[in-house]
Motif scaffolding. Structure first.
Motif, PDB file in Angstrom:
ATOM      1  N   ARG A 140       0.826  -1.208   0.000  1.00  0.00           N
ATOM      2  CA  ARG A 140       0.000   0.000   0.000  1.00  0.00           C
ATOM      3  C   ARG A 140       0.860   1.259   0.000  1.00  0.00           C
ATOM      4  O   ARG A 140       0.637   2.172  -0.783  1.00  0.00           O
ATOM      5  CB  ARG A 140      -0.918   0.016   1.223  1.00  0.00           C
ATOM      6  CG  ARG A 140      -1.912   1.166   1.212  1.00  0.00           C
ATOM      7  CD  ARG A 140      -2.595   1.336   2.560  1.00  0.00           C
ATOM      8  NE  ARG A 140      -1.704   1.812   3.600  1.00  0.00           N
ATOM      9  CZ  ARG A 140      -1.287   3.086   3.722  1.00  0.00           C
ATOM     10  NH1 ARG A 140      -1.673   4.002   2.869  1.00  0.00           N
ATOM     11  NH2 ARG A 140      -0.476   3.433   4.708  1.00  0.00           N
ATOM     12  N   VAL A 141       1.877   1.274   0.836  1.00  0.00           N
ATOM     13  CA  VAL A 141       2.753   2.447   0.907  1.00  0.00           C
ATOM     14  C   VAL A 141       3.518   2.614  -0.403  1.00  0.00           C
ATOM     15  O   VAL A 141       3.630   3.721  -0.928  1.00  0.00           O
ATOM     16  CB  VAL A 141       3.713   2.334   2.112  1.00  0.00           C
ATOM     17  CG1 VAL A 141       4.799   3.385   2.054  1.00  0.00           C
ATOM     18  CG2 VAL A 141       2.928   2.438   3.415  1.00  0.00           C
ATOM     19  N   ALA A 142       4.025   1.516  -0.952  1.00  0.00           N
ATOM     20  CA  ALA A 142       4.774   1.590  -2.206  1.00  0.00           C
ATOM     21  C   ALA A 142       3.894   2.102  -3.344  1.00  0.00           C
ATOM     22  O   ALA A 142       4.327   2.922  -4.155  1.00  0.00           O
ATOM     23  CB  ALA A 142       5.351   0.223  -2.562  1.00  0.00           C
ATOM     24  N   SER A 143       2.648   1.658  -3.397  1.00  0.00           N
ATOM     25  CA  SER A 143       1.763   2.113  -4.480  1.00  0.00           C
ATOM     26  C   SER A 143       1.386   3.574  -4.288  1.00  0.00           C
ATOM     27  O   SER A 143       1.229   4.310  -5.262  1.00  0.00           O
ATOM     28  CB  SER A 143       0.518   1.246  -4.561  1.00  0.00           C
ATOM     29  OG  SER A 143      -0.295   1.423  -3.424  1.00  0.00           O
ATOM     30  N   ARG A 144       1.289   4.003  -3.058  1.00  0.00           N
ATOM     31  CA  ARG A 144       0.933   5.398  -2.774  1.00  0.00           C
ATOM     32  C   ARG A 144       2.053   6.344  -3.164  1.00  0.00           C
ATOM     33  O   ARG A 144       1.806   7.448  -3.634  1.00  0.00           O
ATOM     34  CB  ARG A 144       0.617   5.548  -1.296  1.00  0.00           C
ATOM     35  CG  ARG A 144       0.214   6.944  -0.927  1.00  0.00           C
ATOM     36  CD  ARG A 144      -0.205   7.023   0.507  1.00  0.00           C
ATOM     37  NE  ARG A 144      -0.615   8.373   0.828  1.00  0.00           N
ATOM     38  CZ  ARG A 144      -0.866   8.813   2.029  1.00  0.00           C
ATOM     39  NH1 ARG A 144      -0.767   7.988   3.044  1.00  0.00           N
ATOM     40  NH2 ARG A 144      -1.219  10.041   2.240  1.00  0.00           N
ATOM     41  N   PHE A 145       3.292   5.929  -2.956  1.00  0.00           N
ATOM     42  CA  PHE A 145       4.425   6.798  -3.234  1.00  0.00           C
ATOM     43  C   PHE A 145       5.088   6.477  -4.569  1.00  0.00           C
ATOM     44  O   PHE A 145       6.172   6.975  -4.850  1.00  0.00           O
ATOM     45  CB  PHE A 145       5.446   6.711  -2.088  1.00  0.00           C
ATOM     46  CG  PHE A 145       4.932   7.318  -0.815  1.00  0.00           C
ATOM     47  CD1 PHE A 145       4.832   8.686  -0.674  1.00  0.00           C
ATOM     48  CD2 PHE A 145       4.532   6.507   0.238  1.00  0.00           C
ATOM     49  CE1 PHE A 145       4.348   9.245   0.496  1.00  0.00           C
ATOM     50  CE2 PHE A 145       4.044   7.053   1.407  1.00  0.00           C
ATOM     51  CZ  PHE A 145       3.951   8.433   1.536  1.00  0.00           C
ATOM     52  N   GLY A 146       4.463   5.663  -5.388  1.00  0.00           N
ATOM     53  CA  GLY A 146       4.979   5.374  -6.727  1.00  0.00           C
ATOM     54  C   GLY A 146       6.391   4.824  -6.751  1.00  0.00           C
ATOM     55  O   GLY A 146       7.201   5.207  -7.593  1.00  0.00           O
ATOM     56  N   GLY A 147       6.701   3.930  -5.816  1.00  0.00           N
ATOM     57  CA  GLY A 147       8.032   3.332  -5.789  1.00  0.00           C
ATOM     58  C   GLY A 147       9.037   4.176  -5.036  1.00  0.00           C
ATOM     59  O   GLY A 147      10.210   3.866  -4.987  1.00  0.00           O
ATOM     60  N   ARG A 148       8.608   5.278  -4.448  1.00  0.00           N
ATOM     61  CA  ARG A 148       9.487   6.124  -3.636  1.00  0.00           C
ATOM     62  C   ARG A 148       9.133   5.913  -2.176  1.00  0.00           C
ATOM     63  O   ARG A 148       8.013   5.580  -1.831  1.00  0.00           O
ATOM     64  CB  ARG A 148       9.286   7.596  -3.997  1.00  0.00           C
ATOM     65  CG  ARG A 148       9.678   7.911  -5.424  1.00  0.00           C
ATOM     66  CD  ARG A 148       9.657   9.423  -5.601  1.00  0.00           C
ATOM     67  NE  ARG A 148      10.368   9.873  -6.763  1.00  0.00           N
ATOM     68  CZ  ARG A 148      11.689   9.899  -6.913  1.00  0.00           C
ATOM     69  NH1 ARG A 148      12.464   9.461  -5.964  1.00  0.00           N
ATOM     70  NH2 ARG A 148      12.246  10.350  -8.003  1.00  0.00           N
ATOM     71  N   ASP A 149      10.110   6.156  -1.310  1.00  0.00           N
ATOM     72  CA  ASP A 149       9.802   6.032   0.109  1.00  0.00           C
ATOM     73  C   ASP A 149       9.025   7.257   0.576  1.00  0.00           C
ATOM     74  O   ASP A 149       8.818   8.197  -0.167  1.00  0.00           O
ATOM     75  CB  ASP A 149      11.068   5.787   0.941  1.00  0.00           C
ATOM     76  CG  ASP A 149      11.993   6.998   1.018  1.00  0.00           C
ATOM     77  OD1 ASP A 149      11.589   8.103   0.609  1.00  0.00           O
ATOM     78  OD2 ASP A 149      13.128   6.826   1.513  1.00  0.00           O
ATOM     79  N   ALA A 150       8.583   7.259   1.805  1.00  0.00           N
ATOM     80  CA  ALA A 150       7.729   8.329   2.325  1.00  0.00           C
ATOM     81  C   ALA A 150       8.440   9.675   2.393  1.00  0.00           C
ATOM     82  O   ALA A 150       7.808  10.708   2.521  1.00  0.00           O
ATOM     83  CB  ALA A 150       7.224   7.945   3.722  1.00  0.00           C
ATOM     84  N   HIS A 151       9.767   9.687   2.273  1.00  0.00           N
ATOM     85  CA  HIS A 151      10.522  10.932   2.357  1.00  0.00           C
ATOM     86  C   HIS A 151      10.864  11.479   0.980  1.00  0.00           C
ATOM     87  O   HIS A 151      11.595  12.456   0.867  1.00  0.00           O
ATOM     88  CB  HIS A 151      11.800  10.717   3.174  1.00  0.00           C
ATOM     89  CG  HIS A 151      11.518  10.181   4.548  1.00  0.00           C
ATOM     90  ND1 HIS A 151      10.926  10.938   5.532  1.00  0.00           N
ATOM     91  CD2 HIS A 151      11.716   8.960   5.096  1.00  0.00           C
ATOM     92  CE1 HIS A 151      10.791  10.224   6.626  1.00  0.00           C
ATOM     93  NE2 HIS A 151      11.244   9.014   6.380  1.00  0.00           N
ATOM     94  N   GLY A 152      10.383  10.874  -0.070  1.00  0.00           N
ATOM     95  CA  GLY A 152      10.606  11.370  -1.424  1.00  0.00           C
ATOM     96  C   GLY A 152      11.808  10.786  -2.117  1.00  0.00           C
ATOM     97  O   GLY A 152      12.039  11.046  -3.288  1.00  0.00           O
ATOM     98  N   GLY A 153      12.616  10.019  -1.412  1.00  0.00           N
ATOM     99  CA  GLY A 153      13.794   9.415  -2.014  1.00  0.00           C
ATOM    100  C   GLY A 153      13.445   8.121  -2.716  1.00  0.00           C
ATOM    101  O   GLY A 153      12.335   7.605  -2.589  1.00  0.00           O
ATOM    102  N   PRO A 154      14.387   7.590  -3.474  1.00  0.00           N
ATOM    103  CA  PRO A 154      14.110   6.309  -4.160  1.00  0.00           C
ATOM    104  C   PRO A 154      13.921   5.201  -3.145  1.00  0.00           C
ATOM    105  O   PRO A 154      14.547   5.202  -2.089  1.00  0.00           O
ATOM    106  CB  PRO A 154      15.361   6.076  -5.019  1.00  0.00           C
ATOM    107  CG  PRO A 154      16.394   7.008  -4.519  1.00  0.00           C
ATOM    108  CD  PRO A 154      15.710   8.099  -3.751  1.00  0.00           C
ATOM    109  N   ALA A 155      13.064   4.304  -3.475  1.00  0.00           N
ATOM    110  CA  ALA A 155      12.835   3.150  -2.615  1.00  0.00           C
ATOM    111  C   ALA A 155      14.067   2.270  -2.615  1.00  0.00           C
ATOM    112  O   ALA A 155      14.768   2.175  -3.617  1.00  0.00           O
ATOM    113  CB  ALA A 155      11.624   2.357  -3.102  1.00  0.00           C
ATOM    114  N   PRO A 156      14.373   1.620  -1.479  1.00  0.00           N
ATOM    115  CA  PRO A 156      15.539   0.729  -1.448  1.00  0.00           C
ATOM    116  C   PRO A 156      15.310  -0.447  -2.382  1.00  0.00           C
ATOM    117  O   PRO A 156      14.183  -0.864  -2.620  1.00  0.00           O
ATOM    118  CB  PRO A 156      15.612   0.275   0.003  1.00  0.00           C
ATOM    119  CG  PRO A 156      14.283   0.589   0.610  1.00  0.00           C
ATOM    120  CD  PRO A 156      13.675   1.665  -0.216  1.00  0.00           C
ATOM    121  N   PRO A 157      16.412  -0.992  -2.939  1.00  0.00           N
ATOM    122  CA  PRO A 157      16.267  -2.131  -3.857  1.00  0.00           C
ATOM    123  C   PRO A 157      15.692  -3.347  -3.137  1.00  0.00           C
ATOM    124  O   PRO A 157      15.964  -3.556  -1.957  1.00  0.00           O
ATOM    125  CB  PRO A 157      17.683  -2.410  -4.339  1.00  0.00           C
ATOM    126  CG  PRO A 157      18.580  -1.770  -3.323  1.00  0.00           C
ATOM    127  CD  PRO A 157      17.788  -0.642  -2.707  1.00  0.00           C
TER     128      PRO A 157
END
Length: 88
Positions: A69-86
């Motif tokens: 849910r969080v990943a879909s909400r942030f479009g693959g980015r973490d909640a702080h706007g940075g790239p999601a970890p691999p």
């Protein structure tokens, strides 16, 4: 709204406690139909083992769904706007 890890655990515990009671009563009613005769202590012990497994399963599934849910909400980015970890 995001569910905290603590509330995920509380929900899973409540669900499993109710499930434990249902499982033990079901075992007491159904086992004899299949020729299985167990004592109340055995039913409680088996229910306890299944309850532990169910608690872990419920918590992990809840956290996995929350991550999706969080990943879909942030479009693959973490909640702080940075790239999601691999993913590993």
């Amino acid at each position: 709204m995001k569910q905290s890890r603590l509330m995920s655990l509380v929900e899973a515990v409540a669900n499993v406690i109710v499930g434990y009671g249902v499982a033990v009563v079901t075992q007491i009613l159904i086992f004899p139909i299949f020729g299985l005769h167990t004592t109340l202590a055995q039913n409680l012990a088996m229910g306890g083992i299944f309850t532990g497994v169910s608690l872990i399963r419920s918590y992990l599934l809840r956290r996995a769904f929350e991550a999706v849910r969080v990943a879909s909400r942030f479009g693959g980015r973490d909640a702080h706007g940075g790239p999601a970890p691999p993913h590993r």
